[in-house]
Design a protein around this motif. Structure first.
Motif, PDB file in Angstrom:
ATOM      1  N   LEU A 146      19.780  11.556 -15.337  1.00  0.00           N
ATOM      2  CA  LEU A 146      20.960  12.241 -15.850  1.00  0.00           C
ATOM      3  C   LEU A 146      20.771  12.763 -17.271  1.00  0.00           C
ATOM      4  CD1 LEU A 146      23.821  10.033 -14.405  1.00  0.00           C
ATOM      5  CD2 LEU A 146      23.042  12.245 -13.599  1.00  0.00           C
ATOM      6  N   GLY A 147      19.532  13.078 -17.613  1.00  0.00           N
ATOM      7  CA  GLY A 147      19.253  13.710 -18.893  1.00  0.00           C
ATOM      8  C   GLY A 147      19.150  12.756 -20.071  1.00  0.00           C
ATOM      9  N   PHE A 148      19.283  11.463 -19.849  1.00  0.00           N
ATOM     10  CA  PHE A 148      19.160  10.511 -20.955  1.00  0.00           C
ATOM     11  C   PHE A 148      18.607   9.200 -20.441  1.00  0.00           C
ATOM     12  CE2 PHE A 148      23.416  10.311 -19.245  1.00  0.00           C
ATOM     13  CZ  PHE A 148      23.645   8.967 -19.071  1.00  0.00           C
ATOM     14  N   SER A 149      18.115   8.409 -21.349  1.00  0.00           N
ATOM     15  CA  SER A 149      17.544   7.113 -20.989  1.00  0.00           C
ATOM     16  C   SER A 149      18.629   6.059 -21.043  1.00  0.00           C
ATOM     17  CB  SER A 149      16.421   6.760 -21.961  1.00  0.00           C
ATOM     18  OG  SER A 149      15.940   5.465 -21.680  1.00  0.00           O
ATOM     19  N   ILE A 150      18.748   5.301 -19.975  1.00  0.00           N
ATOM     20  CA  ILE A 150      19.751   4.244 -19.912  1.00  0.00           C
ATOM     21  C   ILE A 150      19.019   2.915 -20.039  1.00  0.00           C
ATOM     22  CG2 ILE A 150      21.564   3.191 -18.530  1.00  0.00           C
ATOM     23  CD1 ILE A 150      21.856   5.873 -17.083  1.00  0.00           C
ATOM     24  N   ASP A 151      19.268   2.191 -21.134  1.00  0.00           N
ATOM     25  CA  ASP A 151      18.581   0.929 -21.371  1.00  0.00           C
ATOM     26  C   ASP A 151      19.296  -0.258 -20.741  1.00  0.00           C
ATOM     27  OD1 ASP A 151      16.606   2.207 -22.800  1.00  0.00           O
ATOM     28  OD2 ASP A 151      17.675   2.013 -24.697  1.00  0.00           O
ATOM     29  N   SER A 152      20.590  -0.189 -20.635  1.00  0.00           N
ATOM     30  CA  SER A 152      21.368  -1.303 -20.115  1.00  0.00           C
ATOM     31  C   SER A 152      21.471  -1.227 -18.594  1.00  0.00           C
ATOM     32  CB  SER A 152      22.772  -1.283 -20.725  1.00  0.00           C
ATOM     33  OG  SER A 152      23.612  -2.193 -20.050  1.00  0.00           O
ATOM     34  N   ASP A 153      21.162  -2.341 -17.923  1.00  0.00           N
ATOM     35  CA  ASP A 153      21.288  -2.383 -16.465  1.00  0.00           C
ATOM     36  C   ASP A 153      22.735  -2.209 -16.028  1.00  0.00           C
ATOM     37  OD1 ASP A 153      18.589  -2.730 -16.136  1.00  0.00           O
ATOM     38  OD2 ASP A 153      18.695  -4.914 -15.958  1.00  0.00           O
ATOM     39  N   VAL A 154      23.649  -2.748 -16.808  1.00  0.00           N
ATOM     40  CA  VAL A 154      25.072  -2.647 -16.468  1.00  0.00           C
ATOM     41  C   VAL A 154      25.520  -1.189 -16.534  1.00  0.00           C
ATOM     42  CG1 VAL A 154      27.400  -3.286 -17.191  1.00  0.00           C
ATOM     43  CG2 VAL A 154      25.576  -4.985 -17.240  1.00  0.00           C
ATOM     44  N   VAL A 155      25.114  -0.484 -17.575  1.00  0.00           N
ATOM     45  CA  VAL A 155      25.488   0.924 -17.709  1.00  0.00           C
ATOM     46  C   VAL A 155      24.836   1.747 -16.609  1.00  0.00           C
ATOM     47  CG1 VAL A 155      25.333   2.964 -19.194  1.00  0.00           C
ATOM     48  CG2 VAL A 155      25.885   0.738 -20.183  1.00  0.00           C
ATOM     49  N   GLN A 156      23.579   1.465 -16.317  1.00  0.00           N
ATOM     50  CA  GLN A 156      22.887   2.206 -15.260  1.00  0.00           C
ATOM     51  C   GLN A 156      23.570   1.980 -13.913  1.00  0.00           C
ATOM     52  OE1 GLN A 156      18.683   1.817 -15.221  1.00  0.00           O
ATOM     53  NE2 GLN A 156      18.424   3.201 -13.497  1.00  0.00           N
ATOM     54  N   THR A 157      23.994   0.750 -13.646  1.00  0.00           N
ATOM     55  CA  THR A 157      24.700   0.455 -12.399  1.00  0.00           C
ATOM     56  C   THR A 157      26.026   1.196 -12.352  1.00  0.00           C
ATOM     57  OG1 THR A 157      23.652  -1.707 -12.265  1.00  0.00           O
ATOM     58  CG2 THR A 157      25.668  -1.392 -10.987  1.00  0.00           C
ATOM     59  N   ALA A 158      26.751   1.198 -13.456  1.00  0.00           N
ATOM     60  CA  ALA A 158      28.037   1.896 -13.504  1.00  0.00           C
ATOM     61  C   ALA A 158      27.854   3.396 -13.281  1.00  0.00           C
ATOM     62  CB  ALA A 158      28.728   1.638 -14.838  1.00  0.00           C
ATOM     63  N   VAL A 159      26.841   3.971 -13.905  1.00  0.00           N
ATOM     64  CA  VAL A 159      26.576   5.407 -13.719  1.00  0.00           C
ATOM     65  C   VAL A 159      26.196   5.684 -12.264  1.00  0.00           C
ATOM     66  CG1 VAL A 159      25.028   7.304 -14.351  1.00  0.00           C
ATOM     67  CG2 VAL A 159      25.980   5.823 -16.119  1.00  0.00           C
ATOM     68  N   ALA A 160      25.356   4.831 -11.684  1.00  0.00           N
ATOM     69  CA  ALA A 160      24.949   5.024 -10.287  1.00  0.00           C
ATOM     70  C   ALA A 160      26.151   4.941  -9.351  1.00  0.00           C
ATOM     71  CB  ALA A 160      23.902   3.990  -9.885  1.00  0.00           C
ATOM     72  N   LEU A 161      27.049   3.994  -9.600  1.00  0.00           N
ATOM     73  CA  LEU A 161      28.257   3.885  -8.762  1.00  0.00           C
ATOM     74  C   LEU A 161      29.164   5.089  -8.945  1.00  0.00           C
ATOM     75  CD1 LEU A 161      29.082   0.085  -9.053  1.00  0.00           C
ATOM     76  CD2 LEU A 161      28.196   1.315  -7.072  1.00  0.00           C
ATOM     77  N   GLY A 162      29.270   5.587 -10.167  1.00  0.00           N
ATOM     78  CA  GLY A 162      30.068   6.791 -10.413  1.00  0.00           C
ATOM     79  C   GLY A 162      29.494   8.000  -9.696  1.00  0.00           C
ATOM     80  N   VAL A 163      28.178   8.151  -9.750  1.00  0.00           N
ATOM     81  CA  VAL A 163      27.519   9.259  -9.059  1.00  0.00           C
ATOM     82  C   VAL A 163      27.681   9.110  -7.551  1.00  0.00           C
ATOM     83  CG1 VAL A 163      25.276  10.328  -8.566  1.00  0.00           C
ATOM     84  CG2 VAL A 163      25.887   9.741 -10.916  1.00  0.00           C
ATOM     85  N   ALA A 164      27.554   7.879  -7.054  1.00  0.00           N
ATOM     86  CA  ALA A 164      27.734   7.633  -5.618  1.00  0.00           C
ATOM     87  C   ALA A 164      29.157   7.982  -5.185  1.00  0.00           C
ATOM     88  CB  ALA A 164      27.426   6.177  -5.281  1.00  0.00           C
ATOM     89  N   GLY A 165      30.136   7.604  -5.991  1.00  0.00           N
ATOM     90  CA  GLY A 165      31.526   7.943  -5.678  1.00  0.00           C
ATOM     91  C   GLY A 165      31.750   9.440  -5.660  1.00  0.00           C
ATOM     92  N   ALA A 166      31.202  10.131  -6.656  1.00  0.00           N
ATOM     93  CA  ALA A 166      31.337  11.589  -6.701  1.00  0.00           C
ATOM     94  C   ALA A 166      30.636  12.240  -5.514  1.00  0.00           C
ATOM     95  CB  ALA A 166      30.759  12.119  -8.014  1.00  0.00           C
ATOM     96  N   TYR A 167      29.460  11.738  -5.167  1.00  0.00           N
ATOM     97  CA  TYR A 167      28.710  12.229  -4.006  1.00  0.00           C
ATOM     98  C   TYR A 167      29.563  12.119  -2.749  1.00  0.00           C
ATOM     99  CZ  TYR A 167      24.888  12.286  -0.521  1.00  0.00           C
ATOM    100  OH  TYR A 167      24.081  12.566   0.550  1.00  0.00           O
ATOM    101  N   TYR A 168      30.171  10.951  -2.533  1.00  0.00           N
ATOM    102  CA  TYR A 168      31.007  10.735  -1.356  1.00  0.00           C
ATOM    103  C   TYR A 168      32.196  11.694  -1.353  1.00  0.00           C
ATOM    104  CZ  TYR A 168      34.151   8.725   2.043  1.00  0.00           C
ATOM    105  OH  TYR A 168      34.994   8.564   3.107  1.00  0.00           O
ATOM    106  N   VAL A 169      32.890  11.782  -2.473  1.00  0.00           N
ATOM    107  CA  VAL A 169      34.093  12.621  -2.548  1.00  0.00           C
ATOM    108  C   VAL A 169      33.743  14.083  -2.280  1.00  0.00           C
ATOM    109  CG1 VAL A 169      35.860  13.500  -4.130  1.00  0.00           C
ATOM    110  CG2 VAL A 169      35.400  11.052  -4.024  1.00  0.00           C
TER     111      VAL A 169
END
Length: 97
Positions: free
Chosen positions: A25-48
């Motif tokens: 997503l154009g940036f480096s994500i160091d935190s696993d929690v943030v990366q998981t949250a971003v992945a879930l957000g992208v997954a939700g948007a993908y589904y919608v």
């Protein structure tokens, strides 16, 4: 009809994870929690997005392949159809058999 529901849940989650992992997503994500949250957000948007395309294709009478392609990208070409749950007693009898 459990398989279509399971696939339509897991495929967007995996797609979201892959999109985040591949693109970053154009940036480096160091935190696993943030990366998981971003992945879930992208997954939700993908589904919608693909669910909306699927519904619009059905209602506007777009070519059948558009609805099928959107459904396939969700993991199953057709949305699952559920029986009415108005008959609670009947559902309880079915669950006990």
């Amino acid at each position: 009809m459990l398989l279509p529901s399971v696939l339509r849940t897991l495929v967007p989650l995996v797609a979201g994870w892959i999109i985040v992992a591949v693109t970053g997503l154009g940036f480096s994500i160091d935190s696993d929690v943030v990366q998981t949250a971003v992945a879930l957000g992208v997954a939700g948007a993908y589904y919608v997005v693909f669910r909306i395309v699927e519904r619009v294709a059905e209602r506007v009478a777009w070519p059948a392949w558009v609805q099928g392609a959107a459904g396939a990208l969700l993991g199953w070409a057709k949305p699952p159809r559920y029986e009415s749950t108005d008959d609670v007693a009947g559902l309880l009898r079915q669950s006990k058999s």
